[in-house]
Design a protein around this motif. Structure first.
Motif, short mmCIF file in Angstrom:
data_model
loop_
_atom_site.label_atom_id
_atom_site.label_comp_id
_atom_site.label_asym_id
_atom_site.label_seq_id
_atom_site.Cartn_x
_atom_site.Cartn_y
_atom_site.Cartn_z
N VAL A 1 -0.19 9.69 6.84
CA VAL A 1 -1.91 10.82 6.50
C VAL A 1 -2.59 8.95 6.24
CG1 VAL A 1 -3.90 11.80 5.32
CG2 VAL A 1 -1.70 12.87 6.20
N GLU A 2 -2.81 8.64 4.92
CA GLU A 2 -2.98 7.45 4.29
C GLU A 2 -2.43 5.55 4.70
OE1 GLU A 2 -6.08 4.87 1.77
OE2 GLU A 2 -6.00 7.57 2.44
N ASN B 1 10.52 15.63 5.31
CA ASN B 1 9.44 15.11 6.56
C ASN B 1 7.58 15.38 6.32
OD1 ASN B 1 11.09 14.91 9.34
ND2 ASN B 1 11.14 16.77 9.64
N LEU B 2 8.08 16.65 5.50
CA LEU B 2 6.40 16.78 4.34
C LEU B 2 5.92 15.63 3.87
CD1 LEU B 2 4.66 18.99 3.54
CD2 LEU B 2 6.10 19.05 1.43
N ILE B 3 7.11 14.74 2.74
CA ILE B 3 6.79 13.78 1.92
C ILE B 3 6.25 12.51 3.35
CG2 ILE B 3 7.78 11.78 0.92
CD1 ILE B 3 9.74 13.67 -0.50
N LYS B 4 7.24 13.02 4.23
CA LYS B 4 6.33 11.27 5.43
C LYS B 4 5.73 11.19 5.47
CE LYS B 4 11.44 10.66 7.03
NZ LYS B 4 12.29 10.84 8.38
N LYS B 5 5.07 13.48 6.24
CA LYS B 5 3.77 13.81 6.75
C LYS B 5 2.65 13.08 5.80
CE LYS B 5 5.43 17.20 10.16
NZ LYS B 5 4.03 16.48 11.36
N GLN C 1 1.13 -1.95 -0.29
CA GLN C 1 -0.47 -0.32 0.38
C GLN C 1 0.66 1.20 -0.11
OE1 GLN C 1 -2.91 0.62 0.15
NE2 GLN C 1 -4.35 -2.01 -0.20
N LEU C 2 1.75 0.89 0.76
CA LEU C 2 2.93 2.50 1.15
C LEU C 2 3.71 2.82 -0.85
CD1 LEU C 2 4.46 4.64 2.64
CD2 LEU C 2 6.52 3.09 3.06
#
Length: 587
Positions: free
Chosen positions: A423-424, A415-419, A380-381
């Motif tokens: 979320v999903e 960190n933006l990519i990680k966040k 899924q990731l």
């Protein structure tokens, strides 16, 4: 020259073929059409569902019709209303350029008096279900005493549904000198018996071998506890985010129950069975064909009318009572030259049936295991990351960017990519946290899941991730061939190939690991690097049929790909109060 031109078809039919975009005949069409055009003969044609049987008997039947004679000259019997309507429509498409040829469909669930009026207006070809046809014969509403051709389509399924007496009675009202064309996917003894009784020295056309499976279909089975059957179904769905499938149950009650559970758990699903009204069945099939529904739960009888070429998976939630029926089920996927997967969920006590099916379809099953939480989350990731990459930018977002940038100020790129991903991804991670192993049998020799690339495994088999998938034109067959050729490996050295939309997984024995990684360390194709990495997903738990990731839009009708999941349950059956796995259907 279009190969259809070599079969002896007239110009009107060839014009229709060109307009429909048919390029070359299928094997059953190539074998049957010339014979049926040249000879007035009985024929038994054995070919799997989806191989073009309707055109194989439809084209020669249309060409034999004398449109200046208003009597009924052709009769086609089919098992279900859906298939009856489908055949009638296809015949109308084939005969588009044939002046005044009339095709009438006769089936239950519609006005019998209106159907009788259509017949009286003139019906060169009648397409009928056995029950309604017998009813109209009893009421003297049809006359089939002068037909030249009778077609028994899906003969094995009609007999499985108990229509033997109706068929026998109907055929008794037809002339002895007619030609009878019997088309069937399998040849059980009941079909052989009807051929012997009602046909005279029939020619036999066989595509593949009798009762065999399509070479485009991969067959897999998963062994679980009976009480975990539904949980296993959900895991198989979640393991492939792009599933478009038919799920088969034995009874109408089970079909409705499984569909309701899937809808409650947020899946884009619907039931198709005989207890639905005709209007309900039509709505369900329309939604399925337009992919508003990704998982269609059906009984064997109701599924006879499904004619969709892009079904990716058939899931046997329960094995059929008649082993031959499995051939019909698996024939729903791997059609029109595409590949597909047929999955079977069984308990230990049913394992002997797999061997029986293998003997009938002359194809081996692959024993797989239900994916675990780590494997599903990994898939899924990757799927989420690929979706983000492939999503086209909506220009309307520009108006909101200043405000959004203010909200996200101070967050660096990593960190933006990680966040964004979290979320999903967290929904699946939370849902599957502490989820139990559903497999009834453990497999030995599993390698350490935490092995690092610089500590290559030395025994067992190894699972790899590769950054190509369906959008690159691969399916499990073509990717397997590509890997075997590129790596110079044997036929069985690459296995457990699972292709997703933009990435895939495959396995080799551990002895090949170093060669695999070396080959793809700087491998380019069409100017693009093809990356292969060792995956934490060992593949020993199988990678079943592709669940949905829902798009977050609610639709109270439950007929669209939605994110209704307020009652999503975990594997233990308890409700989640936090981190509910609300998932989005992407079809």
């Amino acid at each position: 020259m279009n190969k259809f031109e070599q079969l002896g078809l007239n110009e009107q039919l060839l014009d229709a073929i060109r307009e429909m975009g048919f390029e070359s005949p299928s094997e059953v069409q190539e074998k049957a059409i010339p014979v049926l055009l040249e000879q007035h003969t009985d024929m038994v044609a054995l070919a799997q569902t989806g191989t073009g049987k309707t055109a194989a008997f439809g084209f020669p039947l249309i060409q034999k019709i004398d449109t200046f004679n208003n009597t009924t000259q052709g009769l086609i019997l089919s098992p279900t209303r859906e298939l009856c309507l489908q055949i009638a429509q296809e015949l109308k498409n084939y005969s588009k350029f044939v002046n005044n040829l009339r095709v009438v469909a006769i089936y239950g669930g519609a006005s019998i008096s209106e159907q009788a009026r259509e017949v009286r207006r003139g019906a060169h070809i009648i397409v009928a279900t056995p029950g309604r046809m017998q009813d109209m014969i009893n009421r003297n509403m049809v006359d089939i005493s002068n037909i030249d051709v009778c077609v028994l389509d899906e003969a094995d399924e009609m007999l499985n549904m108990g229509f033997y007496e109706d068929i026998s009675s109907i055929l008794s009202h037809t002339p002895r000198e007619k030609a009878t064309w019997l088309f069937s996917a399998t040849m059980p003894k009941e079909v052989a018996a009807i051929a012997k009784k009602f046909m005279s020295s029939p020619l036999e056309v066989t595509v593949g071998t009798k009762n065999s499976s399509s070479k485009n279909v991969q067959h897999e089975y998963y062994t679980v506890s009976g009480r975990d059957r539904y949980l296993a179904l959900k895991r198989l769905a979640d393991a492939n985010p792009d599933i478009f499938s038919v799920i088969f149950c034995r009874t109408k009650r089970d079909t409705q129950s499984v569909a309701e559970k899937l809808i409650e758990d947020g899946y884009s699903a619907a039931a198709l069975h005989g207890d639905l009204s005709q209007n309900q069945r039509d709505l369900v099939m329309k939604s399925f064909r337009t992919r508003q529904i990704q998982m269609l739960v059906a009984t064997d009888v109701a599924a006879r009318g499904i004619d969709v070429d892009d079904i990716t998976h058939v899931i046997n939630y329960q094995l059929p009572d008649e082993i031959e029926t499995y051939t019909h089920r698996s024939g729903r996927t791997g059609r029109a030259g595409k590949s597909g997967v047929s999955m079977v969920i069984i308990t230990r006590s049913e394992s002997r049936k797999i061997g029986a099916i293998e003997r009938i379809i002359k194809t081996k099953f692959e024993a797989k295991q239900i994916p675990n939480a780590e494997e599903i989350c990994e898939i899924q990731l990757y799927h989420l990351a690929s979706k983000i990459k492939e999503t086209e930018i909506n220009d309307e977002v520009e108006n909101f960017l200043p405000a959004i940038q203010d909200v996200l100020e101070g967050i660096d790129r990593e960190n933006l990519i990680k966040k964004m991903v979290s979320v999903e991804f967290s929904r699946f991670a939370n849902y599957y946290r502490n989820a139990k192993d559903l497999n009834a049998q453990a497999t030995g020799g599993q390698r350490d899941r935490n092995s690092r690339p610089d500590e290559l495994p030395t025994d067992g088999d190894v699972r790899y991730f590769i950054n190509v998938g369906e959008k690159d034109g691969y399916d499990w067959k073509t990717l397997k061939d590509f890997l075997k050729e590129t790596l110079s490996l044997g036929r069985d050295d690459v296995f457990k190939v699972d292709v997703k939309e933009s990435f895939s997984f495959f396995n080799t024995e551990a002895t090949h690991t170093e060669a695999v990684l070396n080959m793809f360390s700087q491998f380019k194709m069409d100017g693009r690097f093809i990356n292969v990495e060792i995956s934490k997903n060992t593949g020993r738990r199988g990678n079943g049929g592709g669940g949905r990731r829902r798009d977050g839009r609610r639709n109270d009708s439950n007929r669209r790909g939605d994110s209704r999941n307020s009652n999503r349950r975990n594997d233990s059956g308890k409700n989640f109060s936090k981190g509910k796995s609300k998932r989005s259907n992407r079809r």
